[in-house]
Motif scaffolding. Structure first.
Motif, short mmCIF file in Angstrom:
data_model
loop_
_atom_site.label_atom_id
_atom_site.label_comp_id
_atom_site.label_asym_id
_atom_site.label_seq_id
_atom_site.Cartn_x
_atom_site.Cartn_y
_atom_site.Cartn_z
N THR A 129 0.83 -1.20 0.00
CA THR A 129 0.00 0.00 0.00
C THR A 129 0.87 1.25 0.00
O THR A 129 1.76 1.37 0.83
N LYS A 130 0.59 2.14 -0.93
CA LYS A 130 1.22 3.46 -0.91
C LYS A 130 0.11 4.50 -0.83
O LYS A 130 -1.00 4.27 -1.35
N VAL A 131 0.40 5.62 -0.19
CA VAL A 131 -0.55 6.72 -0.12
C VAL A 131 0.10 7.94 -0.75
O VAL A 131 1.26 8.25 -0.44
N VAL A 132 -0.61 8.61 -1.63
CA VAL A 132 -0.10 9.85 -2.23
C VAL A 132 -1.00 11.01 -1.80
O VAL A 132 -2.18 10.81 -1.48
N PRO A 133 -0.44 12.23 -1.77
CA PRO A 133 -1.23 13.37 -1.29
C PRO A 133 -2.47 13.62 -2.16
O PRO A 133 -2.52 13.22 -3.33
N GLY B 11 0.56 5.13 4.45
CA GLY B 11 1.51 4.64 3.46
C GLY B 11 2.95 4.72 3.93
O GLY B 11 3.86 4.45 3.16
N ARG B 222 10.77 1.82 4.04
CA ARG B 222 9.92 2.78 4.76
C ARG B 222 9.90 2.48 6.25
O ARG B 222 9.69 1.34 6.64
N ARG B 334 6.13 9.67 0.50
CA ARG B 334 6.55 9.33 -0.87
C ARG B 334 8.05 9.19 -1.00
O ARG B 334 8.68 9.74 -1.90
N CYS B 336 9.43 6.21 -1.41
CA CYS B 336 9.72 5.10 -2.32
C CYS B 336 8.49 4.77 -3.17
O CYS B 336 7.52 5.52 -3.13
#
Lengths: 336, 336
Positions: A129-133, B11, B222, B334, B336
């Motif tokens: 899981t990645k979170v972006v703004p 994230g 991370r 953010r 990675c």
């Protein structure tokens, strides 16, 4: 003509996508497996044949009649594996979430993925899981990759189309594209059409049990049936002749396409398979399809010919013919 | 406390990420393999042990000192496979491109991926490209998934840490995080620090050739070394004692962290491995690391103890101790 910036076309699955792949990705990442351009790659690990595939899903809206981005992410990758005749086994999923996404929405989508995985009898074994703004994604994007085992004796690939093969499809075209479009902002017409989004692996297993003379399977997603058949015609170096009056579509899909200036041949499907089978086994395979829930409306739509190699030609109802080209330009952005 | 919307924290790889995984993903997708929470999943396909892993990359900016999002997408997934002791074999890549991305930028990134894949001796066998409209992504996001073969006799997993194990790391902490941060818009300080982004599979192979008593390997991405060690402490049900004066950092990284109020223990790495090895083999493994280009600065940083199971404790230079918790909150979005 080479363009300097990425356009929506490049993601539409048609000619621009193909130019990007053959102009940018293949020369750099050159290897024979990637170069085959099949729905999934065929790997040999210590004598065991595996299929591997990946797809990212960016469909807009994320919920649509008949499905959502969660189940679609399972169906799509299961189908890419099944198109090689593989039994899909394990999937990985990668989420890119936009800051601010409602957790209940995420939960609903994950539940939908879980149900789709259970139904297809595949296991989700790895996740990220990645979170972006805010403003750097559109709620949620999902990637899924998968591996499957190819049974001994199964040899299905886009290169294997042979003159004389009968071309089958398991039901009407364009349901997914029209269902998604019907809910899109600013296009709120009501068609009643539901997406055909579904995992095809059990249907494919039944077909392969009926015949080992299935040469090609392809799921006509982005770019629709027209683009998928053009790809096979090029890969196999054969011509394909379609019969217009055999092409199955629902009347609601036809009506919606007419209103929007779309051709159902180019509209995306997410639960359809195009099958190329030796003529002597075509009826066997068709019967097997008819017995499966996802193949009740299966029919023959054309055949492989020695004329016009690399091209798909449509015999029209009034006795003429026209060339059916690959999708060029963007017909339906973010359809999957 | 359960929140109703996704936050950047979710994230960041720390506590919020873990809560999202254990509260949302695991209950729905419940299966024992996903539940193990290792860097990659261990699969058994007809008696052959494979590792499978996935990661999406959303790093900002996409080019940073020492690397770019393209090579990072290869290194990261290669490393997740290597952390199970697997020999990485095949990768899939999925691109999400923002409309308007310069094609030359894409080409540069694909070349960088290709070079990284060649160096790690892995093949990119499957690919997918989606394009989203301007403002619906930030130039480019990349997912990569991979599979590798685990040699017979190799048993490496986060659950396998044992009291007495020596904890090693292959070099100084925090280079990747500081390198990325140093180039970020509005934070244009110059540190000269380059990302450590690299594929660790050949280093890992050398380590495994030196000893089969390596119990755990984990790459501290991370959330940094602190978070990775907390994960292992929980998974193995053991305590970990770190010695502060042994923790390796570059002076430029220390200076940058001090200026920004960061602790290098929590800063991301992309070419580091934490190794838990039986004490009798620790020197053998350390020597093997020292002989490899990516392990020249390898050192011992701590050991596994029977006290305080599930916790990581730091012995400070002045003789005191403090608990080193998992990252909570978002330190570096953010990365990675």
């Amino acid at each position: 003509m080479k363009v300097s910036r990425i356009q929506l076309d490049h993601g539409a699955g048609g000619r621009a996508s193909q130019e990007l792949v053959s102009g940018t990705f293949l020369p750099a990442l050159e290897n024979p497996i990637l170069g085959e351009l099949n729905d999934s790659a065929l790997l040999d690990i210590k004598g065991m044949r595996l299929a591997m595939s990946t797809d990212s899903y960016v469909v807009d809206p994320i919920f649509f009649p008949g499905g959502d981005i969660g189940s679609l992410a399972i169906h799509g990758t299961v189908n890419d594996l099944a198109m090689r005749g593989a039994q899909p086994l394990y999937l990985s999923v990668g989420f890119i979430l936009e800051e601010g996404l409602e957790v209940v929405v995420l939960e609903r989508l994950v539940d939908s993925m879980a149900a789709a995985a259970r139904e297809a009898e595949v296991k989700v074994v790895a996740a990220d899981t990645k979170v972006v703004p805010r403003g750097k994604a559109d709620r949620i994007y999902i990637n899924s990759a998968g591996i499957g085992a190819i049974p001994p004796g199964v040899e299905v690939a886009g290169q294997n189309g042979q003159v004389g093969d009968v071309v089958l499809i398991n039901g009407p075209m364009g349901d997914h594209g029209v269902a998604v479009l019907s809910t899109r902002e600013g296009l709120s017409f009501q068609t009643g059409v539901k997406s055909d989004s579904a995992s095809l692996n059990t249907l494919v297993a039944d077909m392969l049990a009926a015949s080992r003379k299935i040469h090609v399977m392809r799921d006509p997603t982005r770019g629709g049936v027209a683009t998928a058949l053009n790809e096979v015609a090029l890969q196999s170096g054969v011509g394909i002749r379609l019969e217009e009056q055999r092409l199955p579509t629902r009347s609601a899909v036809n009506a919606a396409c007419e209103m929007l200036g779309l051709d159902p041949l180019y509209v995306a499907n997410e639960g359809k398979v195009l099958v190329f089978v030796a003529p002597e086994d075509a009826d066997l395979v068709l019967s097997a399809m008819h017995r499966h829930r996802l193949g009740r409306e299966a029919c023959k739509i054309g055949e492989v010919v020695s004329d016009h190699p690399g091209r798909v030609v449509l015999q029209t109802g009034i006795g003429g013919t026209r060339i059916v080209d690959m999708l060029s330009g963007e017909q339906l952005p973010r359809i999957c």
